[in-house]
Enzyme design. Sequence first.
Site, PDB file in Angstrom:
ATOM      1  N   GLU A 164     -52.554  56.895 -75.324  1.00 13.55           N
ATOM      2  CA  GLU A 164     -51.535  57.236 -75.523  1.00 13.55           C
ATOM      3  C   GLU A 164     -50.976  56.773 -77.141  1.00 13.55           C
ATOM      4  OE1 GLU A 164     -48.392  55.320 -73.079  1.00 13.55           O
ATOM      5  OE2 GLU A 164     -49.281  56.303 -71.141  1.00 13.55           O
ATOM      6  N   ASN A 206     -56.897  59.124 -73.073  1.00  9.26           N
ATOM      7  CA  ASN A 206     -55.997  59.278 -72.150  1.00  9.26           C
ATOM      8  C   ASN A 206     -54.657  59.452 -72.646  1.00  9.26           C
ATOM      9  OD1 ASN A 206     -55.615  59.282 -69.199  1.00  9.26           O
ATOM     10  ND2 ASN A 206     -54.328  57.194 -69.406  1.00  9.26           N
ATOM     11  N   HIS A 243     -47.985  63.202 -65.143  1.00 10.43           N
ATOM     12  CA  HIS A 243     -46.620  62.678 -64.351  1.00 10.43           C
ATOM     13  C   HIS A 243     -45.780  63.960 -64.735  1.00 10.43           C
ATOM     14  CE1 HIS A 243     -48.204  58.644 -64.581  1.00 10.43           C
ATOM     15  NE2 HIS A 243     -48.237  58.454 -65.712  1.00 10.43           N
ATOM     16  N   GLU A 271     -53.455  59.973 -63.698  1.00  7.77           N
ATOM     17  CA  GLU A 271     -52.238  59.465 -63.122  1.00  7.77           C
ATOM     18  C   GLU A 271     -51.353  60.266 -62.442  1.00  7.77           C
ATOM     19  OE1 GLU A 271     -52.639  56.275 -67.112  1.00  7.77           O
ATOM     20  OE2 GLU A 271     -50.658  56.949 -66.288  1.00  7.77           O
ATOM     21  N   ASP A 273     -48.730  62.063 -60.468  1.00 11.25           N
ATOM     22  CA  ASP A 273     -47.667  62.007 -59.554  1.00 11.25           C
ATOM     23  C   ASP A 273     -46.643  63.034 -59.758  1.00 11.25           C
ATOM     24  OD1 ASP A 273     -46.408  60.991 -61.797  1.00 11.25           O
ATOM     25  OD2 ASP A 273     -46.660  58.721 -61.099  1.00 11.25           O
TER      26      ASP A 273
END
Length: 702
Positions: A164, A206, A243, A271, A273
């Site tokens: 990030e 990432n 996400h 990651e 979701d």
Amino acid sequence: MKGLHRLGRRRRAVVIGLSAAAAVAGAVTLLPNSAGAATLGTQAAPSGRYFGTAVAAGRLGDSTYSTILDREFNMITPENEMKWDATEPSRGSFNFGPADQIVSHAASHGQQLRGHTLVWHSQLPTWVSGITDAATLRSVMNNHITTAMTHFKGKIHSWDVVNEAFADGSTQHRSSVFQNVLGDGFIEEAFRTARAADPAAKLCYNDYNIENWTDAKTQGVYAMVRDFKSRGVPIDCVGFQSHFGTGGPPAGFGTTLSNFAALGVDVQITELDIATAPPTAYANTVKACLNVSRCTGITVWGIRDSDSWRSTDNPLLFDSGGNPKPAYDAVISTLGAGTGSSASPSAGPSTSSSSTDQPRTKTRRVRPTASGTTASPSPSASGSLPSTFQWSSSGVLIAPKPDASHNVAGIKDPSVVYYNGKYHVFASVADSSGYSMVYLSFTDWSQAGSATQYYLDQSPIGRGYRAAPQVFYFAPQKLWYLVYQTGDNASYSTNADISNPNGWSAPKGFYSSMPTIISQNIGNGYWVDMWVICDSANCYLFSSDDNGQLYRSQTTLSQFPNGMTNTVIAAQDANRNNLFEAANVYKVQGKNQYLLIVEAIGSDGRRYFRSWTSNSIDGSWTALAASESSPFAGAANVTFPAGAWTRDISHGEMIRAGYDQTLTISPCGMQYLYQGRDPNSSTDYNSLPWRLGLLTQSNSAC
């Protein structure tokens, strides 16, 4: 149910409604707990991909958690245990204990590991954030990378070297101690240091909000990777956190993955979701990966909804009780089908994470989870309802708790949801003077008896006759609804926070008055036990009359709770005792099927439940287990290992697979919270000593 019941004089000569078998259409699904059955990892492996999850060391002792982990996933990412604040809390003092626990678990179960993460602006010790000298920070950063990677050398498949680093909505780096002190070159230096520390591990960058190809942030990361590859900076992979909102991946996600892969790097969904876990959105995300040969794997960020950093969104493949959700079946099916045919995996605009979804950091929260009996404890949602049922009952779990203002004799008519790591139970309490309602919450059924009972007549719901509650979350309005009877109407209250017993609104009625068809048929019965369930278009309100009729009204999903009209007799029996009260209707998870259960009065005067199924809420109902000798639940099929404390199996509610307005239940390992009483008790109806117990299905085939 309402209070004192009298025998009605009206009799019906015909039976309507409970007839005409309905065809039930359901896709063939795979049972993850069956020997040799497909799992996420085994379905992904034939294409050379992995399917992983984020893991917390503190949850490995949870048997439900670890069972799912070891059965389903072949890649593990430590959720917090390899982050800087965990591994080097003070300069030069390293602690790898929690991370080693996860590494050891993975090794013993044949699972690979992603290292997460070495250089990140968040979850950073204050001693690092406070460094202002470039030489010092460079030395500290490189030492941290080298020490951590050396410790885990040979055990890590891929490392998130830098996490990030780009600012939201920009092609520029975000402000951080690394950027502010070391400048743009810190990312390159981190990757070169990492390669020297462990030449065999894949090195990844990432980030989040880089899934949509046209976004500035995506273009900034792409330009960096292209530059690194052109100059020989060691970078092997790019991680897309993914996400997503309810719409799933943006339309350009497949293009994004393909374009990055074309630079000569692997791409990984790291990651994942998706809010509310829509099956189509999950399937589209998997298809996007399958369509790109260098998309080497997918990791979901947590196992159960209760483990998620976005737990209120229910974004994962397993519900809080550890049961596979429809999205799980969609992922299994998509992985098994191989590469998809669509290059654009999602229809409609992107609803991926944005600035309104901040923060994006995964904190060190350890959410409470239920131990022992879980919210939806069945091992799989991929089975079918049996034709006969067998149950085992607990002892008394919940008894009334009188106080100076409430001299109650019984607690009854429970409604229950499992939400945010807790069971939330609403129930009637009764004495000779009438009815009111209570609320209690707890994390495990062993705590139910000691939980504080909040009398809801102290809330805006107020005093007076309030009974037979039903609770659910109405997702379109983001409000909790409590539906109950007030004597002369079907009423409801709303609340933004289910855990706040004082947050409920004052009662409002669904109707202006009792519908005519009810007043014409109720006879000497009572209008009782209101029940709301919604599908994708409409909401339906069921109610009983203690006189052999089950009624149904409806309104549109967009109008709810207003507009309840078109009241009809949904089911009817000439013998009022056969179709008495306490009707529940549920959606069966993974099936085009609904389950109706209705309380009946047996030949001995004791209560039991009959059941029917249908392929629509307003359709014809086909008998499933509907006789006193072979009931859904009753004296004929309930055992009491701890000793029989009741012969009545009366008004209650299934433990649901979720908590929204669809009232979805798993067909496997079902549980039912019910009211029972001392068989020797005898007094006026309102003073009977009702208590709450839990049935657990003992003949589940899945």
